[in-house]
Scaffold this active site. Structure first.
Site, PDB file in Angstrom:
ATOM      1  N   LYS A 249      23.008  10.607 -21.484  1.00 53.18           N
ATOM      2  CA  LYS A 249      21.566   9.239 -20.994  1.00 53.18           C
ATOM      3  C   LYS A 249      22.529   8.114 -22.383  1.00 53.18           C
ATOM      4  CE  LYS A 249      18.395  11.773 -18.067  1.00 53.18           C
ATOM      5  NZ  LYS A 249      17.662  12.666 -18.212  1.00 53.18           N
ATOM      6  N   THR A 279      33.591  26.161 -16.965  1.00 50.16           N
ATOM      7  CA  THR A 279      34.695  25.258 -18.183  1.00 50.16           C
ATOM      8  C   THR A 279      34.334  24.656 -18.656  1.00 50.16           C
ATOM      9  OG1 THR A 279      36.219  25.552 -15.603  1.00 50.16           O
ATOM     10  CG2 THR A 279      36.860  23.894 -17.196  1.00 50.16           C
ATOM     11  N   THR A 364       9.253  14.002  -8.250  1.00 46.48           N
ATOM     12  CA  THR A 364       9.476  13.960  -9.306  1.00 46.48           C
ATOM     13  C   THR A 364       7.858  13.163 -10.316  1.00 46.48           C
ATOM     14  OG1 THR A 364      11.730  12.776  -8.204  1.00 46.48           O
ATOM     15  CG2 THR A 364      11.619  11.862 -10.127  1.00 46.48           C
TER      16      THR A 364
END
Ligand SMILES: *Cc1c(COP(=O)(O)O)cnc(C)c1O
Length: 409
Positions: A249, A279, A364
């Site tokens: 961000k 990874t 959300t």
């Protein structure tokens, strides 16, 4: 035809359900261009748009210091990390990144994950498993990544009403003092833009023998003298046991992390599957993150520029009667309260005004609180603020979104 016809109705039904509720997600096809942030090219409209809902809060995604570091590392160390941290993927630059993060939060150690989501999920699920009989207390507005981590820990969980210290204390009190406990909460809540009661929650944690786990994803880089977050700004970093953040961000790159005591970090490093079996971050990303963090540890120009545009936008929107929530942070929520009109407003802004603000709908945010979540950056200009204000007024009038009484300028 890979999916048998017999299975298709399940997917159709699932999709139909969210379409009927007006919350089917359409991703905007964009291209950001270096030197032009926050302007981007929209492949949906074929025109340039101003991004007003980005999480690259300070424009570090195009900062020359970051780009130079990434370019250098790319040509110096190659593209991918080439392995997990344990098997050949432990690059020196990642170790350096962890040292930088530990320093930023004044903790003994830090651990880097591939995203903030993974950092939360892996850390919380693992902490819960490492503490026998642990009970986790979770703020009602916590991010999905924390909710999933807590769920996967298998621990007993109690959700306390958002930022409600009395409720939290009632729940803590009900547990035996010696039972392991963890309180998970955020500093800047991403959708309402309000701030968690860090000091008070840490005091309760001390009283009831609980660990504290603070998500500073929407604060790192932006608050505190060195960008260490709200805990740094308020002089509370010491009190918080685990600070979690993102590199994706305000730092403008990608990745996530936790910072804590050397012992706790070593345990996560040794036990968290979401850290072990994947990874590691590409070295170039780590280099970009170090450059960004280091720059923001010293420079206040970006933070001050952002705060200035945030204050201006809040003032202009409220003067124009737009239903803006006055937050203490850089997040500027504008309430629409209806999923269909929220999406229509977002579509109209994009199509007719060259403004990109994503509609934020359930899950959300709770139903009935659908909103446009506006996030100004230091790269937005006063002219852009005026254009956004005027456009929102026309769109809201057209859609008959409830406006507030005009406040005299
Ligand atoms: C975005 C977000 C995350 C996840 O961070 P990513 O690096 O984007 O995966 C975690 N917590 C909160 C509160 C967030 O808003």
């Amino acid at each position: 035809m890979s999916i048998s016809k017999a299975y298709r109705p399940y997917f159709d039904r699932a999709l139909q359900k969210i379409k009927a509720e007006g919350r089917y997600r359409v991703f905007h096809d964009l291209e950001r261009r270096v030197g032009e942030f926050p302007t981007a090219h929209s492949y949906a409209t074929g025109k340039d748009v101003t991004i007003w809902c980005g999480n690259d809060y300070l424009g570090m995604g195009q900062h020359p210091v970051v780009l130079d570091a990434m370019e250098h590392a790319l040509h110096h160390t190659g593209a991918g990390a080439g392995g997990t941290r344990n098997i050949s993927g432990n690059h020196h630059i990642i170790v350096e990144l962890e040292n930088t993060l530990a320093k930023l939060h004044q903790k003994e150690a830090a651990l880097v994950f591939t995203s903030g989501y993974v950092a939360n999920e892996a850390s919380l699920s693992t902490l819960g498993k490492l503490l026998p009989g642990c009970v986790i207390f979770s703020d009602a507005c916590n991010h999905a990544s924390m909710i999933h981590g807590i769920g996967n820990s298998g621990c007993e969980k109690h959700v306390f009403r958002h930022n409600d210290l009395e409720h939290l204390e009632i729940l803590l009190e009900a547990q035996p003092l010696e039972r392991p406990k963890l309180i998970a909460f955020e500093s800047v809540y991403s959708m309402d833009g309000d701030i968690g009661h860090i000091k008070e929650i840490c005091a309760l944690a001390r009283k009831y023998n609980a660990l504290t786990y603070l998500d500073e994803v929407h604060a790192v880089g932006m608050y505190g003298k060195h960008g260490g977050g709200v805990a740094e700004r308020d002089g509370l970093m010491d009190l918080v046991d685990v600070i979690q953040g993102t590199l994706g961000k305000a730092f403008g790159v990608m990745g996530g992390y936790v910072a804590s005591s050397a012992r706790l970090i070593d345990a996560l490093r040794s036990y968290a599957p979401g850290f072990i079996f994947t990874t590691s971050l590409p070295p170039a990303l780590a280099a970009g993150a170090i450059a960004s963090i280091t720059h923001l540890m010293e420079s206040n120009v970006e933070r001050e520029g952002q705060q200035r545009i945030v204050a201006l936008l809040k003032r202009r929107l409220s003067q124009a009667g737009i239903p803006v929530i006055f937050t203490n942070t850089h997040i500027v929520p504008v309430m629409v309260g209806d999923p269909v009109r929220c999406k229509q407003a977002s579509d109209m802004l994009l199509r007719d005004y060259g403004i990109y603000v994503q509609a934020i709908n359930f899950p959300t945010v709770p139903r009935g609180t659908e909103r446009l979540r506006i996030t100004p950056s230091p790269l937005h200009t006063e002219a852009m603020v005026e254009h956004l204000t005027e456009s929102l007024v026309s769109v809201f009038q057209h859609l008959e979104v409830e406006m507030e009484k005009q406040i005299a300028a």
